[in-house]
Design a protein around this motif. Structure first.
Motif, mmCIF file in Angstrom:
data_model
loop_
_atom_site.group_PDB
_atom_site.id
_atom_site.type_symbol
_atom_site.label_atom_id
_atom_site.label_comp_id
_atom_site.label_asym_id
_atom_site.label_seq_id
_atom_site.Cartn_x
_atom_site.Cartn_y
_atom_site.Cartn_z
ATOM 1 N N UNK A 48 1.511 24.984 -95.603
ATOM 2 C CA UNK A 48 0.388 24.076 -95.311
ATOM 3 C C UNK A 48 -0.938 24.757 -95.623
ATOM 4 N N UNK A 49 -1.074 26.014 -95.234
ATOM 5 C CA UNK A 49 -2.308 26.752 -95.467
ATOM 6 C C UNK A 49 -2.611 26.883 -96.962
ATOM 7 N N UNK A 50 -1.585 27.191 -97.738
ATOM 8 C CA UNK A 50 -1.772 27.391 -99.174
ATOM 9 C C UNK A 50 -2.142 26.103 -99.906
ATOM 10 N N UNK A 51 -1.862 24.959 -99.283
ATOM 11 C CA UNK A 51 -2.134 23.679 -99.934
ATOM 12 C C UNK A 51 -3.261 22.896 -99.246
ATOM 13 N N UNK A 52 -4.097 23.581 -98.481
ATOM 14 C CA UNK A 52 -5.187 22.899 -97.785
ATOM 15 C C UNK A 52 -6.165 22.222 -98.736
ATOM 16 N N UNK A 53 -6.483 22.886 -99.837
ATOM 17 C CA UNK A 53 -7.414 22.298 -100.799
ATOM 18 C C UNK A 53 -6.846 21.000 -101.371
ATOM 19 N N UNK A 54 -5.560 20.990 -101.662
ATOM 20 C CA UNK A 54 -4.915 19.779 -102.168
ATOM 21 C C UNK A 54 -4.900 18.691 -101.103
ATOM 22 N N UNK A 55 -4.499 19.044 -99.890
ATOM 23 C CA UNK A 55 -4.422 18.072 -98.797
ATOM 24 C C UNK A 55 -5.776 17.416 -98.558
ATOM 25 N N UNK A 56 -6.849 18.206 -98.653
ATOM 26 C CA UNK A 56 -8.190 17.701 -98.357
ATOM 27 C C UNK A 56 -8.939 17.185 -99.582
ATOM 28 N N UNK A 57 -8.246 17.059 -100.705
ATOM 29 C CA UNK A 57 -8.879 16.541 -101.921
ATOM 30 C C UNK A 57 -9.071 15.032 -101.792
ATOM 31 N N UNK A 58 -10.314 14.621 -101.597
ATOM 32 C CA UNK A 58 -10.608 13.201 -101.371
ATOM 33 C C UNK A 58 -10.444 12.364 -102.634
ATOM 34 N N UNK A 59 -10.412 13.001 -103.793
ATOM 35 C CA UNK A 59 -10.340 12.248 -105.043
ATOM 36 C C UNK A 59 -8.913 11.845 -105.409
ATOM 37 N N UNK A 60 -7.934 12.466 -104.783
ATOM 38 C CA UNK A 60 -6.537 12.199 -105.120
ATOM 39 C C UNK A 60 -5.863 11.331 -104.071
ATOM 40 N N UNK A 61 -4.983 10.463 -104.557
ATOM 41 C CA UNK A 61 -4.165 9.668 -103.657
ATOM 42 C C UNK A 61 -2.863 10.406 -103.396
ATOM 43 N N UNK A 120 -10.764 9.238 -100.488
ATOM 44 C CA UNK A 120 -12.088 9.016 -99.917
ATOM 45 C C UNK A 120 -12.347 9.774 -98.635
ATOM 46 N N UNK A 121 -11.348 10.495 -98.144
ATOM 47 C CA UNK A 121 -11.502 11.288 -96.927
ATOM 48 C C UNK A 121 -11.190 12.739 -97.280
ATOM 49 N N UNK A 122 -12.149 13.626 -97.009
ATOM 50 C CA UNK A 122 -11.951 15.029 -97.364
ATOM 51 C C UNK A 122 -11.112 15.748 -96.314
ATOM 52 N N UNK A 123 -11.657 15.993 -95.147
ATOM 53 C CA UNK A 123 -10.904 16.724 -94.130
ATOM 54 C C UNK A 123 -9.924 15.789 -93.443
ATOM 55 N N UNK A 124 -8.637 16.119 -93.553
ATOM 56 C CA UNK A 124 -7.585 15.248 -93.029
ATOM 57 C C UNK A 124 -7.137 15.620 -91.617
ATOM 58 N N UNK A 125 -7.495 16.814 -91.168
ATOM 59 C CA UNK A 125 -7.046 17.258 -89.853
ATOM 60 C C UNK A 125 -5.618 17.777 -89.854
ATOM 61 N N UNK A 126 -4.992 17.795 -91.024
ATOM 62 C CA UNK A 126 -3.627 18.306 -91.131
ATOM 63 C C UNK A 126 -3.718 19.781 -91.492
ATOM 64 N N UNK A 127 -3.864 20.606 -90.483
ATOM 65 C CA UNK A 127 -4.069 22.036 -90.652
ATOM 66 C C UNK A 127 -2.845 22.795 -90.142
ATOM 67 N N UNK A 128 -2.724 24.088 -90.472
ATOM 68 C CA UNK A 128 -1.540 24.851 -90.059
ATOM 69 C C UNK A 128 -1.260 24.806 -88.567
ATOM 70 N N UNK A 129 -2.293 24.885 -87.735
ATOM 71 C CA UNK A 129 -2.075 24.886 -86.283
ATOM 72 C C UNK A 129 -1.496 23.561 -85.810
ATOM 73 N N UNK A 203 -5.943 37.601 -86.235
ATOM 74 C CA UNK A 203 -6.828 36.755 -87.041
ATOM 75 C C UNK A 203 -6.882 37.249 -88.482
ATOM 76 N N UNK A 204 -6.497 36.368 -89.396
ATOM 77 C CA UNK A 204 -6.613 36.664 -90.818
ATOM 78 C C UNK A 204 -7.890 36.068 -91.375
ATOM 79 N N UNK A 205 -8.184 36.365 -92.617
ATOM 80 C CA UNK A 205 -9.421 35.881 -93.232
ATOM 81 C C UNK A 205 -9.493 34.359 -93.230
ATOM 82 N N UNK A 206 -8.353 33.694 -93.452
ATOM 83 C CA UNK A 206 -8.372 32.233 -93.495
ATOM 84 C C UNK A 206 -8.614 31.624 -92.115
#
Length: 244
Positions: A48-61, A120-129, A203-206
């Motif tokens: 999930x962490x490695x794909x956060x940018x994809x998950x939060x990409x508002x331009x993609x369905x 159309x939505x950037x932050x999805x709230x679907x994060x590793x935690x 705590x890691x950098x991410x």
């Protein structure tokens, strides 16, 4: 093909489980079982962490971040870490319980598809935690084994440490405690024997994007940052396993 195979194997493995029935372990197996469960949860969280940018990409369905894709990625990460191949789990004593956690992780991703694929939505709230918390909740319903994230700076009420966890967290925070060393203890919970295992997390950098400084500032989720520094104790993964 690997994804399809793992799908069939997971389904078959879960048929052997009775929903809501505690999956107990023998006293000699609990440490290894806990270690494998922790590794499997970490593998899913890493995906999930490695794909956060994809998950939060508002331009993609449709992003292709499906439960099948995630299962394949988890299986590969888990195999690289433990040398246990969940696409061919026969002969592994812990196979049923591991497959149950993998299925729980898949269900979390499957249920999140409408959110993940919303344009159309950037932050999805679907994060590793969130992924780890929901996976642990589903896993408990399937097996009776409690698996959760906990820490002094918990945000979700369900992650609040109980007395045992609070004591172990204080031990982990002690500079004399070897960094990364787990803690396990056979004890009783509600009059029944259990093995409790806690694995410290740092705590890691991410992590610092949401939990770093400046302390008190609102992060992307709207919560206040804790002011963590890289390498500091962030919490732990806690497991409570019924024992035979």
């Amino acid at each position: 093909m690997k994804v399809r195979m793992s799908s069939l194997i997971v389904g078959a493995g879960l048929c052997a489980l009775v929903a809501g029935t505690p999956q107990s372990v023998r006293a000699g197996d609990e440490a290894e079982t806990a270690e494998l469960l922790i590794a499997l949860l970490k593998a899913g969280r890493a995906v999930v962490s490695e794909h956060q940018a994809l998950i939060n990409d508002a331009s993609k369905g449709n992003k292709g971040f499906t439960d099948e894709f995630v299962a394949h990625e988890i299986i590969e990460k888990f195999k690289a870490k433990t040398r246990v191949d969940l696409s061919r789990p026969s002969g592994i004593p812990q196979a049923p319980v591991l497959l149950s956690l993998l299925e729980a992780e898949r269900e979390v991703v499957l249920e999140a598809q409408p959110v993940i694929n919303k344009q159309g939505v950037a932050f999805k709230g679907f994060i590793p935690a969130v992924f780890a918390r929901k996976s642990g909740e589903k896993f408990y319903k399937k097996t009776g084994i409690k698996l959760k994230l906990t820490g002094t700076d918990y945000r979700y009420p369900g992650n609040k440490p109980d007395d045992f966890e609070a004591e172990v967290l204080r031990m982990f925070a002690d500079p004399r405690h070897p960094k990364g060393q787990q803690y396990a203890k056979a004890t009783m919970v509600n009059g029944k024997p259990v093995m409790r295992v806690m694995d410290p997390e740092y705590a890691g950098a991410t992590c610092l994007t949401c939990h770093g400084g400046p302390k008190g500032e609102r992060d992307i989720t709207g919560s206040k940052k804790e002011g963590w520094k890289e390498g500091e104790l962030a919490g732990a993964i806690s497991i409570v396993m019924p024992m035979r």
